[in-house]
Write an enzyme that holds these catalytic residues in place. Structure first.
Site, PDB file in Angstrom:
ATOM      1  N   HIS A 127      30.830  29.514  51.188  1.00 47.01           N
ATOM      2  CA  HIS A 127      30.723  28.243  50.454  1.00 47.01           C
ATOM      3  C   HIS A 127      31.437  27.081  51.144  1.00 47.01           C
ATOM      4  O   HIS A 127      31.787  26.103  50.495  1.00 47.01           O
ATOM      5  CB  HIS A 127      31.238  28.426  49.023  1.00 47.01           C
ATOM      6  CG  HIS A 127      32.711  28.740  48.933  1.00 47.01           C
ATOM      7  ND1 HIS A 127      33.235  29.556  47.967  1.00 47.01           N
ATOM      8  CD2 HIS A 127      33.769  28.348  49.681  1.00 47.01           C
ATOM      9  CE1 HIS A 127      34.543  29.644  48.127  1.00 47.01           C
ATOM     10  NE2 HIS A 127      34.891  28.911  49.158  1.00 47.01           N
TER      11      HIS A 127
ATOM     12  N   HIS B 120      38.367  25.775  43.174  1.00 47.73           N
ATOM     13  CA  HIS B 120      39.485  25.503  44.089  1.00 47.73           C
ATOM     14  C   HIS B 120      40.372  24.414  43.484  1.00 47.73           C
ATOM     15  O   HIS B 120      40.468  23.319  44.027  1.00 47.73           O
ATOM     16  CB  HIS B 120      38.972  25.055  45.453  1.00 47.73           C
ATOM     17  CG  HIS B 120      38.090  26.054  46.152  1.00 47.73           C
ATOM     18  ND1 HIS B 120      36.794  26.297  45.772  1.00 47.73           N
ATOM     19  CD2 HIS B 120      38.332  26.868  47.211  1.00 47.73           C
ATOM     20  CE1 HIS B 120      36.265  27.222  46.584  1.00 47.73           C
ATOM     21  NE2 HIS B 120      37.173  27.582  47.454  1.00 47.73           N
TER      22      HIS B 120
ATOM     23  N   HIS C 162      38.519  34.033  56.781  1.00 55.46           N
ATOM     24  CA  HIS C 162      39.070  32.708  57.087  1.00 55.46           C
ATOM     25  C   HIS C 162      40.467  32.573  56.494  1.00 55.46           C
ATOM     26  O   HIS C 162      40.795  33.178  55.473  1.00 55.46           O
ATOM     27  CB  HIS C 162      38.175  31.548  56.647  1.00 55.46           C
ATOM     28  CG  HIS C 162      37.892  31.356  55.175  1.00 55.46           C
ATOM     29  ND1 HIS C 162      37.354  32.333  54.364  1.00 55.46           N
ATOM     30  CD2 HIS C 162      38.034  30.264  54.375  1.00 55.46           C
ATOM     31  CE1 HIS C 162      37.169  31.841  53.140  1.00 55.46           C
ATOM     32  NE2 HIS C 162      37.593  30.592  53.115  1.00 55.46           N
TER      33      HIS C 162
ATOM     34  N   GLU D   7      38.450  35.879  49.107  1.00 50.28           N
ATOM     35  CA  GLU D   7      37.259  35.441  48.354  1.00 50.28           C
ATOM     36  C   GLU D   7      36.162  36.517  48.348  1.00 50.28           C
ATOM     37  O   GLU D   7      35.311  36.538  47.460  1.00 50.28           O
ATOM     38  CB  GLU D   7      36.693  34.135  48.946  1.00 50.28           C
ATOM     39  CG  GLU D   7      37.597  32.932  48.703  1.00 50.28           C
ATOM     40  CD  GLU D   7      37.069  31.644  49.345  1.00 50.28           C
ATOM     41  OE1 GLU D   7      37.592  30.577  49.006  1.00 50.28           O
ATOM     42  OE2 GLU D   7      36.156  31.693  50.205  1.00 50.28           O
TER      43      GLU D   7
END
Ligand code: DHB
Ligand code: FE
Length: 280
Positions: free
Chosen positions: A12, A59, A193, A240
């Site tokens: 995303h 977030h 990441h 995630e």
């Protein structure tokens, strides 16, 4: 009866949304990434889901650190794109499916998954970027979307196993909804990441590829992987990936892998994407 026909997973990365919104998808940096989603746009145009259950993480846009639901389900009529600091993305308002969302909320809670019920919520890049990747830039999103937010921002997030079992419970709930609806579940976020600290920029292709293989072929084994393995191998934001297990839990043990795409990097992130179908 409502039926879950397929699962989709995608990263995303917010810069993907900015590339779409600013007409930069054809630039050399972005072209290979968007080319990887051409097949997916075709697939979803043919699949024509009535409803997407979109498992994503907020977030700190809708929920701040003052209030952190582990699992939250959006039961509203609609959800506006969130302002993440540069104004809301110029994408359509997300239309919900309150009847199905409330049915899922009720069934999950009676099934002992204590969902937070959300009647008003803006949705950030975690939800809108996967829609942009799958649908491009339509005037209106072509189907209803039920947002299902998972906390992966503030420790402790739910375990992969809890997410996998939530997916199974979502399937039971959907399949007890009397209306004939075709439902596709999205699991989003990932892949490897890390955005902060000395390891910022970390990408681990071997971990990502093994995750894709095991998630598809042996999800029960992937569900047992603890948080610390994700964080060590895939970076702090690699956690995630537990959200993909919700999608996988909502499908059959054996699935047809329709499509897989993996691309490094987009911004700081390894992008992964799967389309899985339940055998008919
Ligand atoms: C990036 C990736 C994310 O998952 C996110 O939420 C924010 C930024 C990035 O790679 O830039
Ligand atoms: Fe993220």
């Amino acid at each position: 009866m409502a039926k879950i026909t397929a699962g989709v997973s995608t990263s995303h990365v917010p810069a993907i949304g900015a590339a779409v919104d600013n007409g930069r998808t054809g630039e050399p940096y972005w072209q290979p990434l968007f080319a990887g989603f051409e097949r997916s746009k075709q697939w979803i145009a043919e699949e024509k889901p009535d409803v997407i259950i979109l498992v994503y993480n907020d977030h700190a846009s809708a929920f701040s650190l003052e209030l952190i639901p582990t699992f939250a389900i959006g039961c509203a009529d609609e959800f506006a794109p969130a302002d993440e600091g540069w104004g809301p993305r110029p994408v359509p308002v997300v239309k919900g499916h309150p009847a199905l969302a409330w049915h899922i909320a009720e069934n999950l809670i009676l099934d002992e998954f204590d969902m937070t019920i959300v009647n008003k919520m803006d949705v950030d890049h975690g939800l809108t970027v996967p829609l942009s990747l799958m649908f491009g830039q339509p005037e209106a999103w072509p189907c209803k979307v039920i947002p299902l937010a998972v906390n992966v921002v503030q420790y402790p997030p739910p375990t992969g196993n809890r997410c996998f079992n939530l997916g199974k419970a979502i399937r039971r709930a959907v399949e007890s909804f009397p209306e004939d609806l075709k439902v596709v579940v999205f699991g989003t976020g990932g892949m490897s990441h890390q955005l902060q600290g000395p390891r910022a920029g970390l990408i681990n292709k071997e971990f990502d590829k093994a995750f894709l293989d095991t998630l598809v072929s042996d999800p029960a084994t992937q569900a047992k992987v603890p948080h610390v393995d994700y964080v060590r191998e895939a970076g702090s934001e690699g956690i995630e990936l537990v959200m993909w297990l919700v999608m996988r839990g909502a499908l059959d043990d054996k699935v047809n892998e329709v499509y897989r795409f993996y691309h490094v990097p987009a911004s700081n992130t390894a992008v992964g994407h799967l389309i899985l179908e339940n055998p008919r």
